[in-house]
Each structure stands twice: as structure tokens, then as C-alpha cells.
Design an enzyme around this catalytic site. Structure first.
Site, short mmCIF file in Angstrom:
data_model
loop_
_atom_site.label_atom_id
_atom_site.label_comp_id
_atom_site.label_asym_id
_atom_site.label_seq_id
_atom_site.Cartn_x
_atom_site.Cartn_y
_atom_site.Cartn_z
N LYS A 1 76.99 -4.74 -86.85
CA LYS A 1 75.61 -5.22 -86.70
C LYS A 1 74.90 -5.31 -88.06
O LYS A 1 74.18 -6.27 -88.33
CB LYS A 1 74.84 -4.29 -85.76
CG LYS A 1 75.33 -4.37 -84.32
CD LYS A 1 74.64 -3.36 -83.43
CE LYS A 1 75.15 -3.45 -81.99
NZ LYS A 1 74.53 -2.47 -81.11
N SER B 1 72.06 -2.21 -76.47
CA SER B 1 71.47 -2.16 -77.81
C SER B 1 70.24 -3.04 -78.00
O SER B 1 69.72 -3.14 -79.10
CB SER B 1 72.53 -2.53 -78.84
OG SER B 1 73.03 -3.82 -78.59
#
Length: 783
Positions: A725, A682
Site C-alpha cells: 500500500k 482497510s
């Protein structure tokens, strides 16, 4: 005597002090080990060459011995067998090899490790003086055996065949009953001839004592009168009848067992096995060792809830009220439980689901399992799997082992007296395996709805139906759960909480709980909503609420001290005086509110304890095109960085970067903190953006965070852990978040309040990322 040669060897091995037991060379003996130091020493010995040094304690009552508490001379032994018993005790079978003397204690924690000197004597067996001494010792031993009546006469044949003087002394010493100090005297005699001398003197003393005991015994026997003799004979007759199975007590017990077994509605296979064992019990003598084993087995069979189960409360409205009362949020988990109840109402014989609650610590995974049991009116069982390494914990021990018991699953089912409890396996991601078996493999049958109807414990040896049990497991991450085990469970993710959710949890649950635990009433403490917000934002930064609860407990503890010490009736806590209770704030809420910088980009990462912001720094330097990556990065992140560099090289002209930057400049990418391992797909676009910023001298928007993988062509690929996140970005004070376009579907998980607070932008390519991230004169006003 001087017709011998001496060899001296030194070795470093673990040491165990024994209480009330001395081990001689050539002696095979078993003993139980329960002290932590001793268990650690055993494990260390098994890892190496299975050698252990055993020496006797001077005082058996000393529980935590120091080097002064045990003798310096003992025996080097070989571990032959280890068996784990109930209650964290290990039964060990050892064989003595050679006596040794401690020359130095090398360490005392986490176990005793010592340097041992072994002195080996090679003596001339043809020496007449030695032969004479050996013959004297054997004669005294034969006399001892004849007087003692506790040693089998066959032992004398064994002793007669021994030709080695030292071995003869050791073998005889292991058979005779001696005081600990006498055993130590023999053990400390390294010279075989001196050892025989010591043993001869001790045997002489013991024989004299036995002769006196024999005289006393004969005198007492003559004094028994006629009445006493008749009583004695009658008691003997009763004992003989009991041995022959003619007594009534065992038959009554057998009939009682049969009646109980026939009353219980158990499977035919189980009933047949139980009755067969009861018939075996009938034929055995009450004094037989096997009687206790069979009795224990039959009682386990009878006490298991073969036909007992609680009735489910199939009231969805009532269950929803209980779940909402116990827990704030957790919508997905609650809906899944209510769906299960709805199906239970329609299909009576539905098998229990296997749910796996995955999420960071402190979000309520374990406590919600208790609420589920309460909401559907079932009993609750919890078994922690953290650190479990023994397969017998799951499947139990076979009855051939001494002290065998069923595994913890069957034991727990028996304890709750219901065949359909809510059974929680806590921390399933922390299960281990070693030489004692693989518990994860043993769980495969338990956690498979198609197989657990015939779960067979090693102790029971008959199937027990676990299909009615509602199994719930918890884990911080699914990465360490074995794939076959994971395949059998339904994953429900329990994400971290937002600031608003934490505030509601604090007001509705934590404050009330801590008031009760600290013996306070609502009138004693007045804590404002702003104070709770400050605790959440300035003193804790976590996915769950454990640190929040500890902080509230700290405030209440200090308040309680004021109430008692200063005799204050009410303590008021607000934003202005919070630092008096918790000290200086640990975190700054507006962490991201800083000036824009070149070559520093903020990424978003998922961890087992929730989402985190990740700062990525890039510095170009004069060089030859070397790419340096630091910050303890994993292979995936290193490959993402290389992919980003390749993309930048292919688009250098469009980005206004020199074509030869990869030949004339070294690029250093660093991801603080350097000691923490980082890996995952990511951070690709974050690293690429930071490199482009460093090479073009264009700053990056400091209030912006991003996550996504990059391809060589500049496409932005989707990632996982979106909710965690985004919550991390919100906690860090980020204003704008860039997410891959294909993660748009994950927006359903994000609370509406967070969506309103953050500007979430979905991007398909790196061009779009750069448009939002780089602060140029054209877009500075927009950003």
C-alpha cells in the site's frame, strides 16, 4: 413393406466427427480423442446426460473438419467411461443407442453442437417377407464367418438369438470388415427391411471376394517347395519354443534386470517388489501383453535416482554472490536461503524446507527459484500447477490402466536423475479440482516434511523419499490456497519494487538482457537514466517489472529498425525523444497533485498484483436517510461503511453535523471503478472521512492517502499489506500516508528512501485522522 409405425424425435447434443470409424447402434466400442473440439464436446456431454452424436468423416486425413467434411447420418451414443492418456489424449468407451440424422449444425465453436432427428421404426416381426430376409442374411453371415476365419463362431449363436430385424442388421454390420462407404450405406438405411436388403447385397459381394482369396491362397500353398516348407516349420518351432518360455532372449533380459536392481542402493521394500516383478516376467510368455507392462514398470524402478543426489555447495559467501548477481533486492528470500545453507552445514540430515513465495506477478518469484538451485549447486525442476485438475498428474495412474505412467513429480525426479533437486510448484493458488479428483489434496503428502519421506505414487506402489527435495511454491495470493496445504508451507512475501529498485533492476539486468535478445551491443544504444525513470513512472504502473521489460524491448526493437534501415551506428534515447518510441505517456506521476475536494478521499488497497490507490466519493442528497453503496463492494466493505455512519451519528455534535442528517439526507458512497470487485477491511476510515467531509463541506487533503479499519467508538484498527500500500501511494505521488498505530511494526519492510519521501503518520483514533485529512483554515498551512 408397410406394416410399421414411425416415431420421429429431435434432440440437441454435442457432435464428434470420427476418422476411419463408424459406430452402429448396440455396438460398444472405445476410441481415442485428441482434437480440442472433440475434447470440449466430450466435457459438455459429461456435464449433461452423457449423450454424444458420432458420425464418420468422409476423408480421414482432414484434421480440422467442417460440417461439409462429415456424413449427416451417424449414431447417438451413451458415454460409458473416460480415461485420460499421456499427451492430452482421452480414451472413451461408448455404446450406440440409435441412428440419427443431422438436421442443423447449431454451433461450431468451441465444439460442434447439432440438432439430431432420430427416426424409430416399429416393424411387424411376424411378417413372412421380413422373416425370409432375416434368414437369408443370417445364412450369408454364417458363410462369411466360415470363410473369413477372423470372427469367433460363438458370434453366430448370439446373432441367431436376435429377433428384431433392425438390431440384427446392426449387430452383424458391427462384426464384418467393411469399407467406410459400405458401412455408411447400412447406417443410412433407417427402414429395417431396407437395411437388411443393403446388408444382404454387401455380404454377397464380400463372400465372393473371400472365395476368390481362398482359391488364391490354396494355389500359393501348393507351390511351396520342400526347402520353403522346412524353413517354415523351423520358424514355427522357434515360435512355439518362445511361447513356452524356452527362448534365451527373455532370460537374458531378466538376468540383466536382476543385476541392475542388486547394484542400486534402494530400500529393501522396493528391492523386494522389483525382484518379485522380475520373477513374474521370467514366468510369462514374451508375446504376453502383461510382459510389456512389467518391463515398463521394472525399467521405471531401475531408472529412478534411489541413491543418486547432487552434493550441496555449502558456501554461504559464494551463494550470496550468486543470489545478488541474479536478483536485486529480495532481502528476506535471500536471507532465508542462506539460513537454510548454514543449518545444512551444521546438520547434514536436515529435511528440505517447503517455501511459498507470495507476491504480485513480475517480481521474480519463479526466476529466484532457479537462482536458489544454482546457488546451492542443485538441479532445478519446474511444474506449473495453473489449471491442473487431474489428481493423476500428481500421483500417477494405477498400472491396471492401459498406458499408465507415474505422476509428474516422479517423472521429473527421474528426468533430473537426482533425489534432491530444487522442485518448483508454480502458481499453486490456481490449482483446480473436478470429477477427476482433487490435486490439492494429493499435494498434502508431497508438501509435508513429516510425510514426504514415504511418498507413494499410484504407478510405483512403493514409497519414494522426497524429504531431500527442496520444494518451492509460488502464488499471487494465499486466499485461494486450501488451508491444510497452506499450513505445510513457510510463507515468504515478495513485495513490489520501488522506483529506485526498478531503476537498478533495469540498469543491471533488463537492459543487458534485451540488448542480447535483440542482437544489439552496448555501443549501438545509449539509453539515459532519466529515460529509464520516465519509462518506470510514465509508461508503467505495476508491482513487478514485466511491463518495464516489455517497454524497454519496444524501445530496442524500434532502435534496431533504425540501425538497419537508416544505417545509424548509435541510437541515443533520453527523456526528450522517448515518446517517439513509446508514444504518449500512459500515466501521470503526480497523479495526486490536484486541488483538494469535498467528499473525495484517497484510500489504499491490497490486490493480488500489488498495492493500488482507491478513490472514494461521497455525495449527500435530500431524502430519508438511505445509505447507497456502489462500485461492486464486498460484504466487509459494506459493513465498514455502515460502521462509519454509526460512528458519525454518535459524534454528530462534535463534528458540527446536524443530528437529524440520517433522517433528512440520503448518502451515496461510490468506489470507482464499478466493474472491479472490491472487498477488505482497510477502507473503513477512508469512507468515514469522505462522508464527514461531504456532510461538513470541508475539503480533504488531495495529497494524502489513508488505510485502516474503523470501530463504532472511532478506534483505528490495524490492516495487512502495508508495504504494497505504501509503495502504491509512492507511485501515485501521494505526500502523506495515514496508517493505524499498531502497524508501526511493519515499517521495517519499507525501504528507507520511501520513508524519506513520504510523511507517514500513525493514528489511533478517527479524531487524529480528521485532524490530518480535513483541510480547515487552522491546518491548511501545515498540510
Amino acid at each position: 413393406m408397410d406394416s410399421y409405425k414411425i416415431k420421429s424425435e429431435k434432440r440437441e447434443i454435442p457432435l464428434i466427427p470420427l476418422r476411419g470409424l463408424s459406430v452402429f447402434p448396440y455396438m460398444v466400442v472405445h476410441f481415442d480423442v485428441g482434437r480440442d473440439k472433440s475434447i470440449n464436446a466430450l466435457e459438455e456431454a459429461m456435464v449433461n446426460d452423457s449423450l454424444i452424436f458420432l458420425t464418420a468423416q468422409k476423408e480421414a486425413k482432414v484434421d480440422i473438419p467442417t460440417p461439409e467434411d462429415f456424413y449427416k447420418v451417424g449414431t447417438v451414443c451413451k458415454i460409458k467411461q473416460m480415461l485420460k492418456l499421456p499427451g492430452d489424449t482421452i480414451r472413451v468407451l461408448v455404446e450406440g443407442i440409435n441412428r440419427g440424422r443431422i438436421t442443423e449444425i447449431l454451433k461450431e465453436e468451441p465444439y460442434f453442437e447439432s440438432e439430431i432427428e432420430e427416426v424409430i421404426y416399429e416393424i411387424d416381426e411376424s411378417n413372412k417377407e421380413i422373416k425370409a430376409m432375416m434368414r437369408l442374411v443370417v445364412e450369408r453371415f454364417e458363410e462369411y464367418v466360415s470363410l473369413g476365419n477372423k470372427i469367433s463362431p460363438d458370434v453366430i449363436v448370439t446373432v441367431d438369438e436376435i429377433k428384431e430385424p433392425g438390431r440384427l442388421a446392426d449387430v452383424i454390420s458391427s462384426y464384418i470388415h467393411l469399407k467406410p462407404d459400405n458401412k455408411q450405406k447400412i447406417l443410412e438405411a433407417f427402414d429395417p427391411y431396407k437395411r437388411l436388403e443393403v446388408l444382404h447385397i454387401i455380404l454377397e459381394e464380400e463372400i465372393e471376394v473371400l472365395q476368390i482369396e481362398d482359391k488364391i491362397s490354396n494355389r500359393v500353398k501348393k507351390q511351396i517347395n520342400k526347402v520353403q516348407k522346412e524353413y517354415y516349420l523351423k520358424e514355427q518351432l522357434k515360435a512355439i519354443q518362445k511361447e513356452l518360455g524356452e527362448g534365451e532372449s527373455l532370460e537374458e533380459e531378466v538376468l540383466e534386470y536382476e543385476e541392475k536392481i542388486n547394484k542400486i542402493k534402494m530400500p529393501d521394500e522396493v528391492k523386494e517388489k522389483a525382484l518379485k516383478e522380475v520373477n513374474r516376467l521370467r514366468r510369462l510368455s514374451p508375446a504376453s501383453a502383461e510382459t510389456a507392462v512389467i518391463r515398463n514398470y521394472v525399467e521405471w524402478i531401475i531408472e529412478l535416482p534411489w541413491d543418486k543426489q547432487t552434493k550441496d555447495r555449502v558456501d554461504i559467501k559464494k551463494s550470496r554472490e550468486i543470489l545478488d548477481k541474479d536478483h536485486y533486492g529480495l532481502k528476506d528470500v535471500k536471507e532465508r536461503i542462506l539460513e537454510y545453507l548454514a543449518i545444512r552445514k551444521l546438520a547434514k540430515d536436515m529435511k528440505g524446507p517447503i517455501l511459498c513465495l507470495v507476491g504480485p506477478p513480475g517480481v521474480g518469484k519463479t526466476s529466484i527459484a532457479k537462482s536458489i538451485a544454482r546457488s546451492i549447486n542443485r538441479k532445478f525442476v519446474r511444474m506449473s500447477l495453473g489449471g491442473v485438475r487431474d489428481e493423476a498428474e500428481i500421483r500417477g495412474h494405477r498400472r491396471t490402466y492401459v498406458g499408465a505412467i507415474p505422476g509428474r513429480i516422479i517423472s521429473s525426479i527421474k528426468k533430473v536423475k537426482s533425489k534432491n533437486p530444487v522442485f518448483l510448484f508454480d502458481e499453486i493458488d490456481k490449482i483446480n479440482s473436478d470429477f477427476r479428483g482433487d490435486p490439492a489434496s494429493a499435494l498434502l503428502e508431497v508438501l509435508d516434511p513429516e510425510q514426504n519421506s514415504t511418498f507413494t505414487d499410484h504407478f510405483l506402489e512403493v514409497p519414494f523419499d522426497l524429504s531431500k527435495v527442496m520444494f518451492i511454491t509460488t502464488a499471487n495470493t494465499i486466499n485461494t490456497i486450501p488451508r491444510p496445504l497452506l499450513d505445510r508451507m513457510e510463507i515468504i512475501r515478495v513485495s513490489g519494487y520501488t522506483e529506485e529498485e526498478k531503476l537498478e533492476i533495469a540498469k543491471g539486468y533488463l537492459v543487458t538482457k534485451q540488448l542480447k535478445e535483440h542482437g544489439l551491443k552496448e555501443k549501438n544504444i545509449n539509453i539515459s537514466e532519466n529515460a529509464l525513470r520516465d519509462i518506470i513512472n510514465n509508461y508503467t504502473r505495476e508491482a513487478g517489472v514485466r511491463s518495464l521489460e516489455r517497454s524497454i524491448a519496444t524501445v530496442f526493437r524500434k532502435s534496431a529498425k533504425r540501425i538497419v534501415e537508416d544505417k545509424v551506428k548509435t541510437v541515443r534515447i533520453n527523456s526528450g525523444n522517448l515518446d517517439k518510441y513509446l508514444g504518449i505517456p500512459k500515466y501521470r506521476y503526480e497523479m495526486a497533485a490536484k486541488e483538494n475536494q469535498i467528499g473525495i478521499a484517497t484510500g489504499l488497497a491490497w490486490t493480488a498484483v500489488g498495492g493500488e490507490t482507491l478513490s472514494i466519493e461521497v455525495t449527500p442528497m435530500g431524502g430519508k436517510g438511505k445509505l447507497q453503496l456502489t462500485g461492486k463492494l464486498g460484504d466487509v466493505m459494506k459493513e465498514s461503511a455502515m460502521t462509519g455512519i454509526s460512528y458519525i451519528r454518535s459524534k454528530a455534535k462534535d463534528l458540527n453535523i446536524n443530528d437529524d442528517f440520517h433522517e433528512k439526507q440520503d448518502i451515496h458512497i461510490h468506489v470507482p471503478e464499478g466493474a472491479i470487485p472490491k472487498d477488505g477491511p482497510s477502507a473503513g476510515i477512508t469512507m468515514a472521512t469522505a462522508v464527514i467531509s461531504a456532510l461538513t463541506n470541508i475539503p480533504i487533503d488531495s495529497a494524502l492517502a489513508m488505510t485502516g479499519e474503523i470501530t463504532l467508538r472511532g478506534r483505528v484498527l490495524p490492516i495487512g499489506g502495508v508495504k504494497e500500500k505504501v509503495l502504491a501511494a509512492n507511485r501515485a505521488g501521494i505526500k502523506k500516508v495515514l496508517l493505524p498505530y499498531e502497524n508501526k511494526k511493519d515499517m521495517e519492510e519499507i525501504p528507507d528512501k520511501i520513508k524519506k519521501r513520504l510523511n507517514i503518520v500513525f493514528v489511533k483514533t478517527m479524531d487524529e485522522v480528521l485532524d490530518h485529512a480535513l483541510v480547515t483554515e487552522e491546518n491548511e498551512h501545515e498540510n
